[in-house]
Structures are given as structure tokens and as C-alpha cells.
Scaffold this motif. Structure first.
Motif, PDB file in Angstrom:
ATOM      1  N   THR A 285      31.944 -44.102  25.068  1.00 29.41           N
ATOM      2  CA  THR A 285      31.973 -44.993  26.216  1.00 29.41           C
ATOM      3  C   THR A 285      31.559 -46.422  25.879  1.00 29.41           C
ATOM      4  O   THR A 285      30.886 -46.682  24.879  1.00 29.41           O
ATOM      5  N   ASN A 286      32.015 -47.315  26.732  1.00 29.89           N
ATOM      6  CA  ASN A 286      31.871 -48.764  26.564  1.00 29.89           C
ATOM      7  C   ASN A 286      31.348 -49.311  27.902  1.00 29.89           C
ATOM      8  O   ASN A 286      32.118 -49.726  28.746  1.00 29.89           O
ATOM      9  N   PRO A 287      30.017 -49.255  28.094  1.00 28.15           N
ATOM     10  CA  PRO A 287      29.448 -49.671  29.392  1.00 28.15           C
ATOM     11  C   PRO A 287      29.481 -51.197  29.532  1.00 28.15           C
ATOM     12  O   PRO A 287      29.802 -51.895  28.568  1.00 28.15           O
TER      13      PRO A 287
ATOM     14  N   GLY B 136      36.849 -47.970  32.805  1.00 25.45           N
ATOM     15  CA  GLY B 136      37.593 -49.212  33.026  1.00 25.45           C
ATOM     16  C   GLY B 136      39.083 -48.946  33.054  1.00 25.45           C
ATOM     17  O   GLY B 136      39.554 -48.068  33.786  1.00 25.45           O
ATOM     18  N   SER B 137      39.850 -49.656  32.227  1.00 30.13           N
ATOM     19  CA  SER B 137      41.304 -49.467  32.235  1.00 30.13           C
ATOM     20  C   SER B 137      41.748 -48.279  31.384  1.00 30.13           C
ATOM     21  O   SER B 137      42.945 -48.116  31.129  1.00 30.13           O
ATOM     22  N   GLY B 138      40.793 -47.467  30.930  1.00 30.02           N
ATOM     23  CA  GLY B 138      41.146 -46.162  30.348  1.00 30.02           C
ATOM     24  C   GLY B 138      41.487 -46.181  28.863  1.00 30.02           C
ATOM     25  O   GLY B 138      41.982 -45.179  28.327  1.00 30.02           O
ATOM     26  N   THR B 139      41.184 -47.279  28.175  1.00 23.63           N
ATOM     27  CA  THR B 139      41.669 -47.428  26.796  1.00 23.63           C
ATOM     28  C   THR B 139      41.160 -46.321  25.867  1.00 23.63           C
ATOM     29  O   THR B 139      41.936 -45.787  25.061  1.00 23.63           O
ATOM     30  N   ILE B 140      39.873 -45.984  25.953  1.00 26.19           N
ATOM     31  CA  ILE B 140      39.320 -44.978  25.026  1.00 26.19           C
ATOM     32  C   ILE B 140      40.014 -43.624  25.248  1.00 26.19           C
ATOM     33  O   ILE B 140      40.459 -42.968  24.296  1.00 26.19           O
TER      34      ILE B 140
ATOM     35  N   ALA C  45      33.560 -42.519  40.339  1.00 31.31           N
ATOM     36  CA  ALA C  45      32.166 -42.076  40.482  1.00 31.31           C
ATOM     37  C   ALA C  45      31.217 -43.084  39.853  1.00 31.31           C
ATOM     38  O   ALA C  45      31.515 -43.673  38.814  1.00 31.31           O
ATOM     39  N   ASP C  46      30.081 -43.258  40.506  1.00 31.92           N
ATOM     40  CA  ASP C  46      28.945 -43.928  39.876  1.00 31.92           C
ATOM     41  C   ASP C  46      28.340 -42.867  38.949  1.00 31.92           C
ATOM     42  O   ASP C  46      28.099 -41.731  39.392  1.00 31.92           O
ATOM     43  N   PHE C  47      28.108 -43.194  37.681  1.00 32.47           N
ATOM     44  CA  PHE C  47      27.630 -42.159  36.752  1.00 32.47           C
ATOM     45  C   PHE C  47      26.327 -41.540  37.264  1.00 32.47           C
ATOM     46  O   PHE C  47      26.005 -40.390  36.974  1.00 32.47           O
ATOM     47  N   GLN C  48      25.573 -42.316  38.086  1.00 35.07           N
ATOM     48  CA  GLN C  48      24.273 -41.818  38.566  1.00 35.07           C
ATOM     49  C   GLN C  48      24.443 -40.653  39.538  1.00 35.07           C
ATOM     50  O   GLN C  48      23.508 -39.889  39.765  1.00 35.07           O
TER      51      GLN C  48
ATOM     52  N   ALA D 153      44.656 -54.779  32.710  1.00 33.62           N
ATOM     53  CA  ALA D 153      43.344 -54.378  32.188  1.00 33.62           C
ATOM     54  C   ALA D 153      42.296 -54.796  33.201  1.00 33.62           C
ATOM     55  O   ALA D 153      42.539 -55.687  34.015  1.00 33.62           O
ATOM     56  N   ASN D 154      41.132 -54.152  33.147  1.00 29.42           N
ATOM     57  CA  ASN D 154      40.063 -54.620  34.018  1.00 29.42           C
ATOM     58  C   ASN D 154      39.419 -55.839  33.354  1.00 29.42           C
ATOM     59  O   ASN D 154      39.948 -56.374  32.389  1.00 29.42           O
ATOM     60  N   LEU D 155      38.278 -56.277  33.854  1.00 30.37           N
ATOM     61  CA  LEU D 155      37.740 -57.557  33.384  1.00 30.37           C
ATOM     62  C   LEU D 155      37.310 -57.562  31.921  1.00 30.37           C
ATOM     63  O   LEU D 155      37.411 -58.560  31.241  1.00 30.37           O
TER      64      LEU D 155
ATOM     65  N   PHE E 185      35.570 -41.547  34.224  1.00 30.45           N
ATOM     66  CA  PHE E 185      34.918 -41.942  35.478  1.00 30.45           C
ATOM     67  C   PHE E 185      34.722 -43.458  35.484  1.00 30.45           C
ATOM     68  O   PHE E 185      34.508 -44.071  34.432  1.00 30.45           O
ATOM     69  N   ASP E 186      34.775 -44.030  36.673  1.00 29.66           N
ATOM     70  CA  ASP E 186      34.405 -45.442  36.825  1.00 29.66           C
ATOM     71  C   ASP E 186      34.029 -45.647  38.284  1.00 29.66           C
ATOM     72  O   ASP E 186      34.567 -44.979  39.182  1.00 29.66           O
ATOM     73  N   ILE E 187      33.115 -46.599  38.496  1.00 22.63           N
ATOM     74  CA  ILE E 187      32.675 -46.874  39.860  1.00 22.63           C
ATOM     75  C   ILE E 187      33.710 -47.690  40.634  1.00 22.63           C
ATOM     76  O   ILE E 187      33.733 -47.686  41.856  1.00 22.63           O
TER      77      ILE E 187
HETATM   78  C1  LIG Z   1      33.119 -52.800  29.711  1.00 23.48           C
HETATM   79  S1  LIG Z   1      33.937 -52.074  31.054  1.00 23.48           S
HETATM   80  C2  LIG Z   1      34.820 -50.738  30.321  1.00 23.48           C
HETATM   81  C3  LIG Z   1      36.117 -51.205  29.749  1.00 23.48           C
HETATM   82  C4  LIG Z   1      36.992 -50.087  29.258  1.00 23.48           C
HETATM   83  N1  LIG Z   1      36.513 -49.506  28.013  1.00 23.48           N
HETATM   84  C5  LIG Z   1      38.427 -50.582  29.120  1.00 23.48           C
HETATM   85  O1  LIG Z   1      38.986 -50.470  28.036  1.00 23.48           O
HETATM   86  O2  LIG Z   1      38.964 -51.134  30.052  1.00 23.48           O
HETATM   87  C6  LIG Z   1      32.655 -51.258  31.904  1.00 23.48           C
HETATM   88  C7  LIG Z   1      33.095 -50.472  33.120  1.00 23.48           C
HETATM   89  O3  LIG Z   1      31.936 -49.854  33.670  1.00 23.48           O
HETATM   90  C8  LIG Z   1      32.146 -49.715  35.074  1.00 23.48           C
HETATM   91  N2  LIG Z   1      30.838 -49.469  35.725  1.00 23.48           N
HETATM   92  C9  LIG Z   1      29.834 -50.340  35.947  1.00 23.48           C
HETATM   93  N3  LIG Z   1      28.786 -49.715  36.532  1.00 23.48           N
HETATM   94  C10 LIG Z   1      29.125 -48.421  36.658  1.00 23.48           C
HETATM   95  C11 LIG Z   1      28.471 -47.251  37.169  1.00 23.48           C
HETATM   96  N4  LIG Z   1      27.254 -47.332  37.692  1.00 23.48           N
HETATM   97  N5  LIG Z   1      29.103 -46.073  37.111  1.00 23.48           N
HETATM   98  C12 LIG Z   1      30.360 -45.978  36.604  1.00 23.48           C
HETATM   99  N6  LIG Z   1      31.047 -47.045  36.125  1.00 23.48           N
HETATM  100  C13 LIG Z   1      30.438 -48.244  36.138  1.00 23.48           C
HETATM  101  C14 LIG Z   1      32.816 -51.026  35.451  1.00 23.48           C
HETATM  102  O4  LIG Z   1      33.543 -50.882  36.664  1.00 23.48           O
HETATM  103  C15 LIG Z   1      33.729 -51.296  34.242  1.00 23.48           C
HETATM  104  O5  LIG Z   1      35.022 -50.831  34.467  1.00 23.48           O
END
Ligand SMILES: C[S@@+](CC[C@H](N)C(=O)[O-])C[C@H]1O[C@@H](n2cnc3c(N)ncnc32)[C@H](O)[C@@H]1O
Length: 388
Positions: A316-318, A214-218, A299-302, A183-185, A272-274
Motif C-alpha cells: 500500500t501507498n498511503p 486510490g486509482s488502483g495501480t498496485i 471504506a475508511d481503513f479504521q 488518476a487520483n491526486l 479499499f479507499d475512503i
Molecule cells: C497516495 S494515494 C494512493 C494512490 C494510489 N496508490 C494510486 O496509484 O492511485 C492515498 C489514498 O489514500 C486514501 N485515503 C486517505 N485516508 C484514508 C483512510 N482513512 N482510509 C482509506 N483510504 C484513505 C486517499 O483517498 C488516497 O486515494
């Protein structure tokens, strides 16, 4: 491991038992609906749990199918106790020999909240003594070696002097589906991710977007729902070693689950994730879950062109910015996300964060807001039914 001695009295697997599905606060109604969908009789729902009726076969089915519950337990008894004598006597009165064989292990785990009997180690010790004494009497022996290799985890919960004693049937918590070895952090629990999807307006023919995957759970939970894959199909459970749950019942529930799965070739789910490492983990997890048709992109969502998102559901779960040093950058991220989202067309958004000021930063009050817990963190699921 085979059970060495099997002399429990739970002979009839069609006996109806009182069962408990525990869950995070806020998910009770979803678990209630899931149990009803399994065709089972729901007794009532309470904070953090749903009580229902079922047979041995239903224990297997509930563990295999409940997406939002944490555990399935057999309720042994519920009573009020303010002294250790009362706790001993009422525990002793329960029918332990019906389930626990003479050589089976039965560790006790107690929690006590706002109760006269507040020492958890002391509660555990009294409950253990009462069950030992009862099993010695029921099995007609002093010797309970607990060495059969079979375990019955006893859960004792006391809340304001009201005790519930149950046997856990699940083993590992049900959020552990078996696919997420990495999993990611800050991953979201699989049970909560499934709940977000079930609370949303998404249907498998609609595009689903997770911009912070992140780790793609959703996305993985959404795909498992779309493919009708039972969430427990790839893991093991405590009940699998219990002699009174027949192999026939277990095989029939698994066979039902395997037959129910229907893999859709195309699934419009975009993640997508950065962070490239998180995306690698997400792809590995999806493959382990048997999901091969998700779309992952770094991708950066921006940098995404939101005007291309039309009639989509965003779930989503930012980042939350729980640490002080992160909080301003997260507030900035929420503002920017609000700006970007207005460029999408006819999309809905389901976004979970611990920041209750999210709507102000995002730039719009939510159409609906629901309080949920991500582990111990109190969160809000802000729901926007339509982008402007
Ligand atoms: C709370 S975690 C998501 C966890 C995910 N729901 C999971 O189950 O693992 C937030 C994620 O947002 C990503 N993130 C942060 N800033 C971002 C950006 N500007 N664009 C895209 N992703 C970004 C981080 O790399 C991180 O993986």
C-alpha cells in the motif's frame, strides 16, 4: 505513416545491438532480473540503467515485457568530452545512417549534470549539427527534410563529462501502459507499483490487500503479473514506425505476448479507499487493463475489521502529507494504521511513504527498509514480514 525513403543500412534484424533499459533509482536489480528472464545477455547495471544486448526482435520484446523500466534505448556511443569540438567529432564518428533514413526526424534532448559542457541547448545544437553532417555524408545528399513521419528521438546525457548518446525506442515512458486514463491526486507510477509487488512476498494464491488503493495501480499491476499480461500490450511504441524492424519480428513478439497471458478466474485482491471518486477511477482503470476480478470497496481503513485478515500481503501507498498542513493528520493516520495492523494475523506489510519516521509512528521498526523514488520524491519501502 509510411516511410517515404528507406535507405538505412540496418538490414539484418539479427544484428546484436547494445541496449539500455533506464529505470528509477533503486529498481536496477529488478530490471536486471526482468531482462535475464527474457533470455537476454546483461552487460552491466549502473545507477538508473541496465545495459544489455539484443536484436531488433529483442527491442520489441523488452518494450512489451519490462514492468519496472522507464525506457528502452539503443546505445549509440559513450565517450568523454570537455569541449564542443570533442563532442562534435565523437558524435560524428557514430554510425547514424545505420538507423536514421534520409527523410526521418531526429530531435535531440540533452541533459548535463556536473559537466564542463553544461549548456543543454548548446549540447543539443552541436549534436544535431554532427548528426546532420554525418547523415549528409552517409546518404550522399545535402537535403534531410525530416518529413517522413518517422521519428528517432536522440537522448544525450552527460554526467561528469561522460556522455552517453542513445536513440529512444519506446516513445512514451513505459509506465504509461495505456490503462490509466484517469488518476487520483497522488497516483504511484505503474513501474513503481509493479516493483512493489515484485519486491513483496505476494503470490497469486495469497490475498493481497491495498487499504489506500486510490486509482488502483498496485492492484492492477499485481493482477497483470498474476495473469502474465505483458504491460506494453495495449500501447504503441516509437519503434513501430521504423523500417528496419520487420513486421514479422513485431508480430512474432506480440503473438508470443498474447499467447503467454493466462487469465485466472479468481484473484484474491482487495482494494479499499475512503474516497468514492478514486474507487470509480480504479474500477474504470482495471476494466481498461482487462482486469475484471478485483474486489473494490469504499471504506475508511479504521472501520475495517483487521482480525479478518489472515495470511495476507498488504501492499500500500498511503497519503504522504507532503504539504505542511496535512502532516499532523498523516502522522495520526500512520499511528492508527499501526494499531489496526496488529489486529491482523500472520500478514506481511509493504508500505511506501516519504516519511522516514514511519516506523516510530506505526509502532514497530521495519524488518527491512528500501530507498525508492516515487517520481522525484525520495521514499522508503518499509517491510514487515509478519504482523504480531
Ligand atoms: C497516495 S494515494 C494512493 C494512490 C494510489 N496508490 C494510486 O496509484 O492511485 C492515498 C489514498 O489514500 C486514501 N485515503 C486517505 N485516508 C484514508 C483512510 N482513512 N482510509 C482509506 N483510504 C484513505 C486517499 O483517498 C488516497 O486515494
Amino acid at each position: 505513416m509510411p516511410q517515404i525513403l528507406n535507405n538505412t543500412t540496418m538490414q539484418n534484424s539479427s544484428d546484436k545491438l547494445e541496449l539500455i533499459a533506464t529505470c528509477a533509482f533503486g529498481l536496477e536489480k529488478l530490471v536486471f532480473d526482468e531482462i535475464k528472464k527474457l533470455g537476454l545477455w546483461v552487460i552491466r547495471k549502473e545507477d538508473g540503467r541496465v545495459l544489455f544486448e539484443g536484436t531488433a526482435l529483442d527491442i520489441v520484446r523488452a518494450n512489451l515485457w519490462l514492468r519496472c523500466a522507464d525506457r528502452v534505448q539503443i546505445k549509440m556511443g559513450e565517450f568523454s568530452a570537455t569541449t564542443f569540438d570533442e563532442l562534435f567529432d565523437q558524435t560524428y564518428a557514430l554510425d547514424w545512417g545505420k538507423f536514421i533514413g534520409v527523410a526521418d526526424a531526429f530531435p535531440i534532448q540533452a541533459t548535463s549534470v556536473k559537466s564542463t559542457l553544461h549548456s543543454e541547448p548548446a549540447i543539443q545544437s552541436i549534436v544535431k549539427k554532427a548528426i546532420v553532417k554525418k547523415l549528409q555524408s552517409e546518404h550522399n545528399t545535402e537535403n534531410l527534410p525530416e518529413n517522413s513521419g518517422v521519428k528517432y528521438q536522440i537522448i544525450v546525457k552527460s554526467n561528469k563529462d561522460n556522455f552517453t548518446i542513445s536513440i529512444d525506442t519506446s516513445g512514451d515512458s513505459l509506465h504509461k501502459r495505456g490503462y490509466r486514463t484517469q488518476a487520483n491526486l497522488a497516483p504511484i507510477k505503474e513501474t513503481l507499483a509493479a516493483a512493489l509487488v515484485m519486491l513483496s512476498d505476494w503470490t497469486p494464491d495469497k490475498t493481497l490487500v491495498d487499504t489506500f488503493c486510490g486509482s488502483g495501480t498496485i492492484a492492477i499491476e499485481a493482477a497483470m503479473i498474476a495473469h502474465n499480461i505483458a504491460p506494453g500490450l495495449s500501447r504503441s511504441f516509437s519503434f513501430q514506425n521504423w523500417s528496419w524492424i520487420s513486421q514479422k519480428d513485431i508480430e512474432s513478439a506480440y503473438s508470443e505476448a498474447r499467447t503467454a497471458a493466462g487469465i485466472k478466474e479468481k484473484l484474491p485482491i482487495y482494494c479499499f479507499d475512503i474516497d468514492p471518486d478514486s474507487l470509480d477511477i480504479a474500477e474504470t482503470n482495471a476494466a481498461r487493463a482487462g482486469i475484471t476480478n478485483l474486489h473494490f470497496k469504499r471504506a475508511d481503513f479504521q472501520d475495517l475489521d483487521f482480525s479478518k485478515f489472515e495470511n495476507c500481503t498488504f501492499i500500500t501507498n498511503p497519503p504522504y502529507g507532503e504539504r505542511l498542513e496535512d502532516s499532523e493528520s498523516v502522522r495520526e493516520l500512520y499511528r492508527n494504521f499501526g494499531d489496526k495492523f496488529t489486529q491482523s494475523r500472520n500478514c506481511s506489510l509493504y508500505i511506501i511513504t516519504s516519511d522516514e519516521n514511519f516506523p516510530t509512528l506505526f509502532g514497530r521498526p521495519a524488518d527491512k527498509n528500501r530507498k525508492l523514488f516515487n517520481g522525484n520524491i525520495r521514499c522508503y519501502l518499509f517491510q514487515y514480514f509478519k504482523s504480531i
